[in-house]
Design a protein around this motif. Structure first.
Motif, short mmCIF file in Angstrom:
data_model
loop_
_atom_site.label_atom_id
_atom_site.label_comp_id
_atom_site.label_asym_id
_atom_site.label_seq_id
_atom_site.Cartn_x
_atom_site.Cartn_y
_atom_site.Cartn_z
N ARG A 70 0.86 -1.18 0.00
CA ARG A 70 0.00 0.00 0.00
C ARG A 70 0.89 1.23 0.00
N HIS A 71 0.29 2.38 -0.29
CA HIS A 71 1.07 3.62 -0.32
C HIS A 71 0.14 4.78 0.01
N GLN A 72 0.60 5.66 0.87
CA GLN A 72 -0.26 6.77 1.33
C GLN A 72 -0.57 7.76 0.22
N ALA A 73 0.27 7.83 -0.80
CA ALA A 73 0.09 8.84 -1.84
C ALA A 73 -0.87 8.43 -2.94
N ILE A 74 -1.19 7.16 -3.05
CA ILE A 74 -2.09 6.69 -4.11
C ILE A 74 -3.14 5.75 -3.51
N PRO A 75 -4.30 5.66 -4.16
CA PRO A 75 -5.36 4.78 -3.64
C PRO A 75 -4.89 3.33 -3.54
N SER A 76 -5.15 2.71 -2.40
CA SER A 76 -4.72 1.34 -2.16
C SER A 76 -5.89 0.50 -1.66
N VAL A 77 -6.08 -0.65 -2.30
CA VAL A 77 -7.20 -1.54 -1.98
C VAL A 77 -6.66 -2.86 -1.45
N PHE A 78 -7.30 -3.36 -0.42
CA PHE A 78 -6.97 -4.67 0.13
C PHE A 78 -8.09 -5.62 -0.27
N ILE A 79 -7.75 -6.72 -0.91
CA ILE A 79 -8.77 -7.66 -1.35
C ILE A 79 -8.66 -8.95 -0.53
N THR A 80 -9.77 -9.33 0.11
CA THR A 80 -9.77 -10.50 0.98
C THR A 80 -11.20 -10.98 1.21
N HIS A 81 -11.34 -12.25 1.48
CA HIS A 81 -12.65 -12.78 1.90
C HIS A 81 -12.68 -12.99 3.41
N GLN A 82 -11.59 -12.60 4.09
CA GLN A 82 -11.49 -12.85 5.53
C GLN A 82 -11.51 -11.54 6.32
N LEU A 83 -12.71 -11.03 6.55
CA LEU A 83 -12.86 -9.93 7.50
C LEU A 83 -12.77 -10.48 8.92
N ARG A 84 -13.10 -11.74 9.06
CA ARG A 84 -12.90 -12.46 10.32
C ARG A 84 -11.91 -13.59 10.04
N VAL A 85 -10.84 -13.67 10.84
CA VAL A 85 -9.80 -14.68 10.66
C VAL A 85 -9.93 -15.72 11.77
N LEU A 86 -10.33 -16.91 11.41
CA LEU A 86 -10.54 -17.97 12.40
C LEU A 86 -9.21 -18.55 12.87
N SER A 87 -9.09 -18.68 14.18
CA SER A 87 -7.88 -19.27 14.77
C SER A 87 -8.20 -19.98 16.07
N GLY A 88 -9.36 -20.61 16.12
CA GLY A 88 -9.75 -21.32 17.34
C GLY A 88 -10.14 -20.35 18.44
N ASN A 89 -9.60 -20.57 19.64
CA ASN A 89 -9.96 -19.72 20.77
C ASN A 89 -9.31 -18.34 20.73
N THR A 90 -8.50 -18.07 19.71
CA THR A 90 -7.90 -16.74 19.55
C THR A 90 -8.47 -16.01 18.33
N THR A 91 -9.63 -16.45 17.86
CA THR A 91 -10.25 -15.83 16.69
C THR A 91 -10.48 -14.33 16.89
N TRP A 92 -10.89 -13.95 18.10
CA TRP A 92 -11.15 -12.54 18.38
C TRP A 92 -9.90 -11.69 18.17
N LEU A 93 -8.72 -12.25 18.55
CA LEU A 93 -7.47 -11.52 18.42
C LEU A 93 -7.00 -11.47 16.96
N SER A 94 -7.00 -12.61 16.30
CA SER A 94 -6.53 -12.65 14.91
C SER A 94 -7.43 -11.79 14.02
N SER A 95 -8.73 -11.76 14.32
CA SER A 95 -9.65 -10.94 13.53
C SER A 95 -9.39 -9.45 13.75
N LYS A 96 -9.18 -9.05 15.00
CA LYS A 96 -8.91 -7.65 15.29
C LYS A 96 -7.61 -7.18 14.63
N LEU A 97 -6.58 -8.02 14.67
CA LEU A 97 -5.31 -7.67 14.06
C LEU A 97 -5.45 -7.51 12.55
N HIS A 98 -6.21 -8.43 11.94
CA HIS A 98 -6.41 -8.36 10.50
C HIS A 98 -7.23 -7.13 10.11
N GLN A 99 -8.26 -6.84 10.89
CA GLN A 99 -9.10 -5.68 10.62
C GLN A 99 -8.30 -4.38 10.79
#
Length: 303
Positions: A70-99
């Motif tokens: 990504r770059h601050q000077a030009i439009p940057s898009v992130f493409i993903t199907h994982q707005l929530r990242v499953l990781s067992g009992n740490t899903t809440w953490l992995s999802s927050k970090l990814h978001q």
């Protein structure tokens, strides 16, 4: 990508060198051990992108799950199907970090339908995530063809080592007890394409997009991992499938469970798979394609 588009200029980004643990229960530990290397790679790819923006007159970036592209000077898009990242009992953490990473981009494009009938389920549909998310429909390079069936079974392998090799060896052994026509694609992209025939099994190390499109269309049943890219391809081609999720990969396990519960396709754990399990496919509907119109002019106005 270079084989698909030989006339386009290409640049190599630093590799994340992602590999999976030999055992499923070692997935999280290995991920933690790999974290320092991952963070260093993100810093390195940021420098590569900065140089490319300066030297190549780039007007926009679409990052396919590359955190530092990504770059601050030009439009940057992130493409993903994982707005929530499953990781067992740490899903809440992995999802927050990814978001948190996604929020650094101007927009996030999710390759799925926005509604109840979708492919990604809770991975790509979350509440109370305030960012510019656009659902652009499932993405695939393939088109459905009206062709005669050539293979009863297509084995389509993919993914990081060592699990890809483990599955290859297991399936080749299981196929000794299968007397129908089989096309086996190892998913190993090498300098030259290689073909081998063992009994009723035709084996390739890899196929190009056009070859793979034809092969899937010509096959009755697909046996593969339950990775999201594969799901999008099979949905477009309306195929029947049997899935073997990569051990320890929560995303693939979730998607396989979702599709089985919806009556679309069955799945089995890698260690327990037997070729006889393919005999119950009449109980599953297979994938059904959904039309999705996307205004690309409007989408790309960002750039």
């Amino acid at each position: 990508m270079q084989k698909e588009f030989p006339n386009l200029k290409s640049f190599e980004l630093p590799s994340y060198n992602i590999t999976y643990a030999k055992k499923a229960n070692g997935f999280k530990i290995k991920l933690l051990k790999d974290s320092p290397h991952l963070l260093k790679t993100i810093k390195r790819e940021k420098k590569v992108v900065e140089n490319l923006v300066e030297t190549e007159a780039i007007s926009g970036i679409i990052s396919d799950n590359r955190f530092g592209v990504r770059h601050q000077a030009i439009p940057s898009v992130f493409i993903t199907h994982q707005l929530r990242v499953l990781s067992g009992n740490t899903t809440w953490l992995s999802s927050k970090l990814h978001q948190k990473i996604i929020l650094k981009f101007d927009e996030c494009w999710v390759p799925d339908h926005n509604g109840f009938s979708n492919l990604s389920g809770e991975l790509g549909h979350v509440e109370n995530f305030v960012t510019s998310v656009k659902y652009i429909g499932p993405l695939t390079r393939f088109r459905k063809q009206k062709v005669k069936t050539k293979y009863n079974l297509l084995v389509l392998l993919s993914g990081p080592e060592p699990q890809r090799t483990f599955l290859e060896e297991k399936l080749l052994n299981e196929l000794k007890h299968y007397n129908k026509s089989v096309l086996f694609i190892k998913g190993k992209v090498e300098p030259e394409q290689q073909k081998e025939i063992i009994g009723n099994v035709v084996i390739y190390n890899f196929m190009t997009s056009n070859e793979l499109e034809t092969a899937i269309n010509e096959s009755d049943l697909i046996l593969s991992r339950s990775g999201y890219t594969t799901l999008m391809d099979l949905a477009k081609l309306e195929k029947k499938a049997f899935f073997i999720p990569t051990p320890g990969q929560f995303e693939q396990e979730y998607l396989a469970n979702k599709l089985q519960s919806e009556g679309v396709a069955p799945f089995c754990n890698q260690e327990k798979f037997k070729i006889e399990m393919l005999s119950g496919m009449e109980n599953y509907s297979g994938f059904k394609s959904q039309e999705y119109e996307l205004n690309y002019k409007k989408l790309f106005r960002l750039f």
